[in-house]
Design a protein around this motif. Structure first.
Motif, PDB file in Angstrom:
ATOM      1  N   VAL A 181       0.850  -1.187   0.000  1.00  0.00           N
ATOM      2  CA  VAL A 181       0.000   0.000   0.000  1.00  0.00           C
ATOM      3  C   VAL A 181       0.889   1.241   0.000  1.00  0.00           C
ATOM      4  O   VAL A 181       1.800   1.350   0.824  1.00  0.00           O
ATOM      5  CB  VAL A 181      -0.918   0.029   1.241  1.00  0.00           C
ATOM      6  CG1 VAL A 181      -1.735   1.315   1.261  1.00  0.00           C
ATOM      7  CG2 VAL A 181      -1.839  -1.187   1.254  1.00  0.00           C
ATOM      8  N   HIS A 182       0.644   2.121  -0.919  1.00  0.00           N
ATOM      9  CA  HIS A 182       1.361   3.391  -0.951  1.00  0.00           C
ATOM     10  C   HIS A 182       0.419   4.495  -0.495  1.00  0.00           C
ATOM     11  O   HIS A 182      -0.725   4.564  -0.954  1.00  0.00           O
ATOM     12  CB  HIS A 182       1.889   3.682  -2.351  1.00  0.00           C
ATOM     13  CG  HIS A 182       2.935   2.714  -2.800  1.00  0.00           C
ATOM     14  ND1 HIS A 182       4.241   2.768  -2.352  1.00  0.00           N
ATOM     15  CD2 HIS A 182       2.864   1.652  -3.636  1.00  0.00           C
ATOM     16  CE1 HIS A 182       4.922   1.781  -2.903  1.00  0.00           C
ATOM     17  NE2 HIS A 182       4.123   1.090  -3.681  1.00  0.00           N
ATOM     18  N   LEU A 183       0.923   5.346   0.381  1.00  0.00           N
ATOM     19  CA  LEU A 183       0.108   6.407   0.961  1.00  0.00           C
ATOM     20  C   LEU A 183       0.725   7.765   0.659  1.00  0.00           C
ATOM     21  O   LEU A 183       1.945   7.929   0.759  1.00  0.00           O
ATOM     22  CB  LEU A 183       0.013   6.229   2.481  1.00  0.00           C
ATOM     23  CG  LEU A 183      -0.529   4.885   2.965  1.00  0.00           C
ATOM     24  CD1 LEU A 183      -0.396   4.773   4.475  1.00  0.00           C
ATOM     25  CD2 LEU A 183      -1.977   4.709   2.540  1.00  0.00           C
ATOM     26  N   ALA A 184      -0.119   8.718   0.317  1.00  0.00           N
ATOM     27  CA  ALA A 184       0.374  10.063   0.013  1.00  0.00           C
ATOM     28  C   ALA A 184      -0.521  11.091   0.679  1.00  0.00           C
ATOM     29  O   ALA A 184      -1.710  11.204   0.340  1.00  0.00           O
ATOM     30  CB  ALA A 184       0.407  10.289  -1.497  1.00  0.00           C
ATOM     31  N   GLU A 185       0.059  11.833   1.617  1.00  0.00           N
ATOM     32  CA  GLU A 185      -0.689  12.871   2.322  1.00  0.00           C
ATOM     33  C   GLU A 185      -0.636  14.194   1.551  1.00  0.00           C
ATOM     34  O   GLU A 185       0.318  14.466   0.825  1.00  0.00           O
ATOM     35  CB  GLU A 185      -0.118  13.119   3.724  1.00  0.00           C
ATOM     36  CG  GLU A 185      -0.040  11.913   4.623  1.00  0.00           C
ATOM     37  CD  GLU A 185       1.310  11.229   4.584  1.00  0.00           C
ATOM     38  OE1 GLU A 185       1.663  10.528   5.547  1.00  0.00           O
ATOM     39  OE2 GLU A 185       2.022  11.393   3.560  1.00  0.00           O
ATOM     40  N   SER A 186      -1.648  15.004   1.772  1.00  0.00           N
ATOM     41  CA  SER A 186      -1.674  16.351   1.212  1.00  0.00           C
ATOM     42  C   SER A 186      -2.546  17.226   2.098  1.00  0.00           C
ATOM     43  O   SER A 186      -3.301  16.717   2.936  1.00  0.00           O
ATOM     44  CB  SER A 186      -2.211  16.348  -0.220  1.00  0.00           C
ATOM     45  OG  SER A 186      -3.534  15.864  -0.257  1.00  0.00           O
ATOM     46  N   GLY A 231       4.383  12.076   5.015  1.00  0.00           N
ATOM     47  CA  GLY A 231       4.082  13.150   5.961  1.00  0.00           C
ATOM     48  C   GLY A 231       3.818  14.484   5.297  1.00  0.00           C
ATOM     49  O   GLY A 231       4.290  14.747   4.182  1.00  0.00           O
ATOM     50  N   THR A 232       3.042  15.311   5.974  1.00  0.00           N
ATOM     51  CA  THR A 232       2.758  16.665   5.503  1.00  0.00           C
ATOM     52  C   THR A 232       2.865  17.609   6.692  1.00  0.00           C
ATOM     53  O   THR A 232       2.389  17.301   7.786  1.00  0.00           O
ATOM     54  CB  THR A 232       1.378  16.750   4.837  1.00  0.00           C
ATOM     55  OG1 THR A 232       1.185  18.047   4.280  1.00  0.00           O
ATOM     56  CG2 THR A 232       0.235  16.439   5.800  1.00  0.00           C
ATOM     57  N   GLN A 233       3.510  18.743   6.480  1.00  0.00           N
ATOM     58  CA  GLN A 233       3.770  19.677   7.573  1.00  0.00           C
ATOM     59  C   GLN A 233       2.542  20.532   7.856  1.00  0.00           C
ATOM     60  O   GLN A 233       1.939  21.116   6.939  1.00  0.00           O
ATOM     61  CB  GLN A 233       4.949  20.585   7.217  1.00  0.00           C
ATOM     62  CG  GLN A 233       5.251  21.654   8.250  1.00  0.00           C
ATOM     63  CD  GLN A 233       5.852  21.089   9.519  1.00  0.00           C
ATOM     64  OE1 GLN A 233       6.763  20.264   9.476  1.00  0.00           O
ATOM     65  NE2 GLN A 233       5.342  21.530  10.674  1.00  0.00           N
ATOM     66  N   VAL A 234       2.210  20.623   9.127  1.00  0.00           N
ATOM     67  CA  VAL A 234       1.167  21.537   9.594  1.00  0.00           C
ATOM     68  C   VAL A 234       1.806  22.479  10.601  1.00  0.00           C
ATOM     69  O   VAL A 234       2.405  22.024  11.587  1.00  0.00           O
ATOM     70  CB  VAL A 234      -0.002  20.778  10.247  1.00  0.00           C
ATOM     71  CG1 VAL A 234      -0.977  21.757  10.898  1.00  0.00           C
ATOM     72  CG2 VAL A 234      -0.721  19.917   9.216  1.00  0.00           C
ATOM     73  N   THR A 235       1.700  23.755  10.341  1.00  0.00           N
ATOM     74  CA  THR A 235       2.259  24.756  11.236  1.00  0.00           C
ATOM     75  C   THR A 235       1.154  25.716  11.660  1.00  0.00           C
ATOM     76  O   THR A 235       0.478  26.288  10.792  1.00  0.00           O
ATOM     77  CB  THR A 235       3.401  25.533  10.564  1.00  0.00           C
ATOM     78  OG1 THR A 235       4.410  24.617  10.131  1.00  0.00           O
ATOM     79  CG2 THR A 235       4.016  26.528  11.546  1.00  0.00           C
ATOM     80  N   VAL A 236       0.981  25.872  12.963  1.00  0.00           N
ATOM     81  CA  VAL A 236      -0.052  26.745  13.500  1.00  0.00           C
ATOM     82  C   VAL A 236       0.633  27.883  14.252  1.00  0.00           C
ATOM     83  O   VAL A 236       1.327  27.643  15.241  1.00  0.00           O
ATOM     84  CB  VAL A 236      -1.009  25.984  14.428  1.00  0.00           C
ATOM     85  CG1 VAL A 236      -2.141  26.903  14.878  1.00  0.00           C
ATOM     86  CG2 VAL A 236      -1.563  24.745  13.744  1.00  0.00           C
ATOM     87  N   SER A 237       0.438  29.081  13.767  1.00  0.00           N
ATOM     88  CA  SER A 237       1.065  30.242  14.410  1.00  0.00           C
ATOM     89  C   SER A 237       0.115  30.847  15.444  1.00  0.00           C
ATOM     90  O   SER A 237      -1.108  30.786  15.289  1.00  0.00           O
ATOM     91  CB  SER A 237       1.436  31.291  13.373  1.00  0.00           C
ATOM     92  OG  SER A 237       0.278  31.783  12.738  1.00  0.00           O
ATOM     93  N   SER A 238       0.691  31.429  16.460  1.00  0.00           N
ATOM     94  CA  SER A 238      -0.131  31.998  17.541  1.00  0.00           C
ATOM     95  C   SER A 238      -0.493  33.447  17.252  1.00  0.00           C
ATOM     96  O   SER A 238      -0.019  34.055  16.327  1.00  0.00           O
ATOM     97  CB  SER A 238       0.630  31.919  18.863  1.00  0.00           C
ATOM     98  OG  SER A 238       1.872  32.566  18.751  1.00  0.00           O
TER      99      SER A 238
END
Length: 124
Positions: A2-7, A117-124
């Motif tokens: 199984v190949h997985l690709a996040e977006s 993996g996919t980067q999620v960045t939450v700024s304050s």
């Protein structure tokens, strides 16, 4: 195999929403439980949420319960993670994973396949 690709990752402000997608290859997608994990810099990869193969059962980490929602579309071989009310502590690389175990496994060792993996960045 199984190949997985996040977006769907990106930079957002605290309180915003984001939806991640994970597209899977293969013809037996519905036979796999799917999970989302995340890893912040300098920390261990941690469980976020899992969904059973049919989509009928879900299991959330306490830290995201009530804010995140997992769903899957077996016809499209895709699992989604809707993230609302994001906090700076949600900042991490988010990984989707597939498990051949039934139910909603939360242990990393139970997952056979991982996306990049996919980067999620939450700024304050």
């Amino acid at each position: 195999q199984v190949h997985l690709a996040e977006s769907g990752g990106g930079l957002v402000q605290a309180g915003d929403s984001l939806r991640l997608s994970c597209a899977a290859s293969g013809r037996t997608f519905s036979s796999y439980a799917m999970g989302w994990f995340r890893q912040a810099p300098g920390k261990e990869r941690e469980f976020v949420v899992a969904i059973s193969g049919s989509g009928g059962s879900t299991y959330y980490a306490d830290s995201v319960k009530g804010r995140f929602t997992i769903s899957r579309d077996n016809a499209k071989n895709t699992v989604y993670l809707q993230m609302n009310s994001l906090k700076p502590e949600d900042t991490a690389v988010y990984y989707c994973a597939a498990s051949s175990f039934s139910g909603t496994p939360s242990a990393r060792i139970l997952y056979n396949y991982w996306g990049q993996g996919t980067q999620v960045t939450v700024s304050s």
